[in-house]
Write a protein that holds these residues in place. Sequence first.
Motif, PDB file in Angstrom:
ATOM      1  N   ASN A 191       0.849  -1.193   0.000  1.00  0.00           N
ATOM      2  CA  ASN A 191       0.000   0.000   0.000  1.00  0.00           C
ATOM      3  C   ASN A 191       0.886   1.244   0.000  1.00  0.00           C
ATOM      4  N   LEU A 192       0.618   2.158  -0.928  1.00  0.00           N
ATOM      5  CA  LEU A 192       1.317   3.439  -0.997  1.00  0.00           C
ATOM      6  C   LEU A 192       0.264   4.536  -0.990  1.00  0.00           C
ATOM      7  N   ASP A 193       0.406   5.513  -0.085  1.00  0.00           N
ATOM      8  CA  ASP A 193      -0.606   6.565  -0.061  1.00  0.00           C
ATOM      9  C   ASP A 193      -0.042   7.900   0.404  1.00  0.00           C
ATOM     10  N   TRP A 194      -0.794   8.932   0.094  1.00  0.00           N
ATOM     11  CA  TRP A 194      -0.544  10.292   0.580  1.00  0.00           C
ATOM     12  C   TRP A 194      -1.702  10.666   1.487  1.00  0.00           C
ATOM     13  N   ARG A 195      -1.388  11.341   2.604  1.00  0.00           N
ATOM     14  CA  ARG A 195      -2.412  11.717   3.571  1.00  0.00           C
ATOM     15  C   ARG A 195      -2.265  13.188   3.964  1.00  0.00           C
ATOM     16  N   HIS A 196      -3.387  13.884   3.969  1.00  0.00           N
ATOM     17  CA  HIS A 196      -3.421  15.201   4.600  1.00  0.00           C
ATOM     18  C   HIS A 196      -4.183  15.046   5.904  1.00  0.00           C
ATOM     19  N   ARG A 197      -3.517  15.347   6.992  1.00  0.00           N
ATOM     20  CA  ARG A 197      -4.103  15.154   8.318  1.00  0.00           C
ATOM     21  C   ARG A 197      -4.404  16.514   8.942  1.00  0.00           C
ATOM     22  N   ASP A 198      -5.680  16.787   9.137  1.00  0.00           N
ATOM     23  CA  ASP A 198      -6.124  18.015   9.795  1.00  0.00           C
ATOM     24  C   ASP A 198      -6.278  17.715  11.277  1.00  0.00           C
ATOM     25  N   ARG A 199      -5.299  18.150  12.054  1.00  0.00           N
ATOM     26  CA  ARG A 199      -5.406  18.002  13.506  1.00  0.00           C
ATOM     27  C   ARG A 199      -6.266  19.153  14.012  1.00  0.00           C
ATOM     28  N   ILE A 200      -7.486  18.845  14.348  1.00  0.00           N
ATOM     29  CA  ILE A 200      -8.434  19.879  14.756  1.00  0.00           C
ATOM     30  C   ILE A 200      -7.887  20.619  15.976  1.00  0.00           C
ATOM     31  N   HIS A 201      -7.816  21.938  15.892  1.00  0.00           N
ATOM     32  CA  HIS A 201      -7.275  22.799  16.949  1.00  0.00           C
ATOM     33  C   HIS A 201      -5.770  22.611  17.134  1.00  0.00           C
ATOM     34  N   ALA A 202      -5.074  22.080  16.106  1.00  0.00           N
ATOM     35  CA  ALA A 202      -3.619  21.910  16.197  1.00  0.00           C
ATOM     36  C   ALA A 202      -3.038  21.963  14.783  1.00  0.00           C
ATOM     37  N   ASP A 203      -1.704  21.730  14.669  1.00  0.00           N
ATOM     38  CA  ASP A 203      -1.035  21.823  13.377  1.00  0.00           C
ATOM     39  C   ASP A 203      -1.491  20.717  12.433  1.00  0.00           C
ATOM     40  N   ASP A 204      -1.645  21.067  11.141  1.00  0.00           N
ATOM     41  CA  ASP A 204      -1.919  20.070  10.111  1.00  0.00           C
ATOM     42  C   ASP A 204      -0.605  19.429   9.677  1.00  0.00           C
ATOM     43  N   CYS A 205      -0.713  18.327   8.927  1.00  0.00           N
ATOM     44  CA  CYS A 205       0.491  17.711   8.380  1.00  0.00           C
ATOM     45  C   CYS A 205       0.137  16.938   7.116  1.00  0.00           C
ATOM     46  N   ASP A 206       1.153  16.699   6.290  1.00  0.00           N
ATOM     47  CA  ASP A 206       1.025  15.872   5.094  1.00  0.00           C
ATOM     48  C   ASP A 206       2.047  14.754   5.194  1.00  0.00           C
ATOM     49  N   THR A 207       1.631  13.540   4.850  1.00  0.00           N
ATOM     50  CA  THR A 207       2.532  12.401   4.992  1.00  0.00           C
ATOM     51  C   THR A 207       2.469  11.497   3.770  1.00  0.00           C
ATOM     52  N   PHE A 208       3.575  10.795   3.532  1.00  0.00           N
ATOM     53  CA  PHE A 208       3.605   9.671   2.606  1.00  0.00           C
ATOM     54  C   PHE A 208       3.718   8.408   3.453  1.00  0.00           C
ATOM     55  N   GLU A 209       2.938   7.397   3.089  1.00  0.00           N
ATOM     56  CA  GLU A 209       2.925   6.170   3.880  1.00  0.00           C
ATOM     57  C   GLU A 209       3.084   4.959   2.968  1.00  0.00           C
ATOM     58  N   ALA A 210       3.894   4.011   3.417  1.00  0.00           N
ATOM     59  CA  ALA A 210       4.081   2.751   2.697  1.00  0.00           C
ATOM     60  C   ALA A 210       3.907   1.611   3.688  1.00  0.00           C
ATOM     61  N   SER A 211       3.169   0.594   3.289  1.00  0.00           N
ATOM     62  CA  SER A 211       2.974  -0.550   4.181  1.00  0.00           C
ATOM     63  C   SER A 211       2.924  -1.839   3.374  1.00  0.00           C
ATOM     64  N   VAL A 212       3.353  -2.907   4.016  1.00  0.00           N
ATOM     65  CA  VAL A 212       3.278  -4.246   3.437  1.00  0.00           C
ATOM     66  C   VAL A 212       2.444  -5.100   4.377  1.00  0.00           C
ATOM     67  N   ALA A 213       1.440  -5.781   3.828  1.00  0.00           N
ATOM     68  CA  ALA A 213       0.559  -6.631   4.628  1.00  0.00           C
ATOM     69  C   ALA A 213       0.634  -8.062   4.110  1.00  0.00           C
ATOM     70  N   TYR A 214       0.623  -9.002   5.047  1.00  0.00           N
ATOM     71  CA  TYR A 214       0.677 -10.420   4.680  1.00  0.00           C
ATOM     72  C   TYR A 214      -0.433 -11.170   5.401  1.00  0.00           C
ATOM     73  N   ASN A 215      -1.229 -11.926   4.652  1.00  0.00           N
ATOM     74  CA  ASN A 215      -2.303 -12.746   5.219  1.00  0.00           C
ATOM     75  C   ASN A 215      -1.793 -14.165   5.458  1.00  0.00           C
ATOM     76  N   PHE A 216      -2.096 -14.700   6.637  1.00  0.00           N
ATOM     77  CA  PHE A 216      -1.690 -16.082   6.918  1.00  0.00           C
ATOM     78  C   PHE A 216      -2.702 -16.765   7.822  1.00  0.00           C
TER      79      PHE A 216
END
Length: 216
Positions: A191-216
């Motif tokens: 999974n590859l994604d971009w996120r805009h995070r609005d911290r209500i009543h605090a600083d906002d941020c933008d992030t890139f996230e990468a994750s690997v998931a395995y089902n077993f």
Amino acid sequence: MIRAGRLRLTAALVLGIVLFSYSLGFAGVYKLPLRYSLTFNHDIRHADENFYANRLETLLVKKINSSPGKEVSLKVIPFVEVRHNVARRKKERVSAGVELGFNWRDFFYLGEQLRQVWRSEPVYNRGVIKDTDMFEALSIVSLSRQLIPGKDILKGYISGEYTYDFRLGRGTRIEAIAGVLIPLGKEARLNLDWRHRDRIHADDCDTFEASVAYNF
């Protein structure tokens, strides 16, 4: 000391229940599908908030309608997640809970997550660490689509998430997410994604996230 003890007890209990249930599959009683995920999150605005997370969850799915083009399913997903801050080299967040979800045609997903969170975070400009316990609800709405028709090799999605903190009695975060899912064989995915995070009543941020998931 009491909080640390409660944290270890709760995390061990959730993990124990998941592993015990899964072990029933080896005895032929019941097979419980598990998923392990490793996530890296890079904060573009705040380098000291980069983190990696380990997550273990079990996927309980009930198909309501299996007709082609009309598929509907319900999901119950118990989970436990441990997050480590990269810059501070310490565990900063542990959460355990359950997600209830509704899936329509592998296109629309509506979920509600209830979780207990233990967070250790810096109090800026004070040089101290604050430990916080909180109970949160996370509401999820997601739309997804195969980007290459007829081939299950690249799925795009957009999501919105809203976090409510019962301790504070108000919302704390709103996230807008856009990403892609890439299968890695039969049981794993990237999974590859971009996120805009609005911290209500605090600083906002933008992030890139990468994750690997395995089902077993």
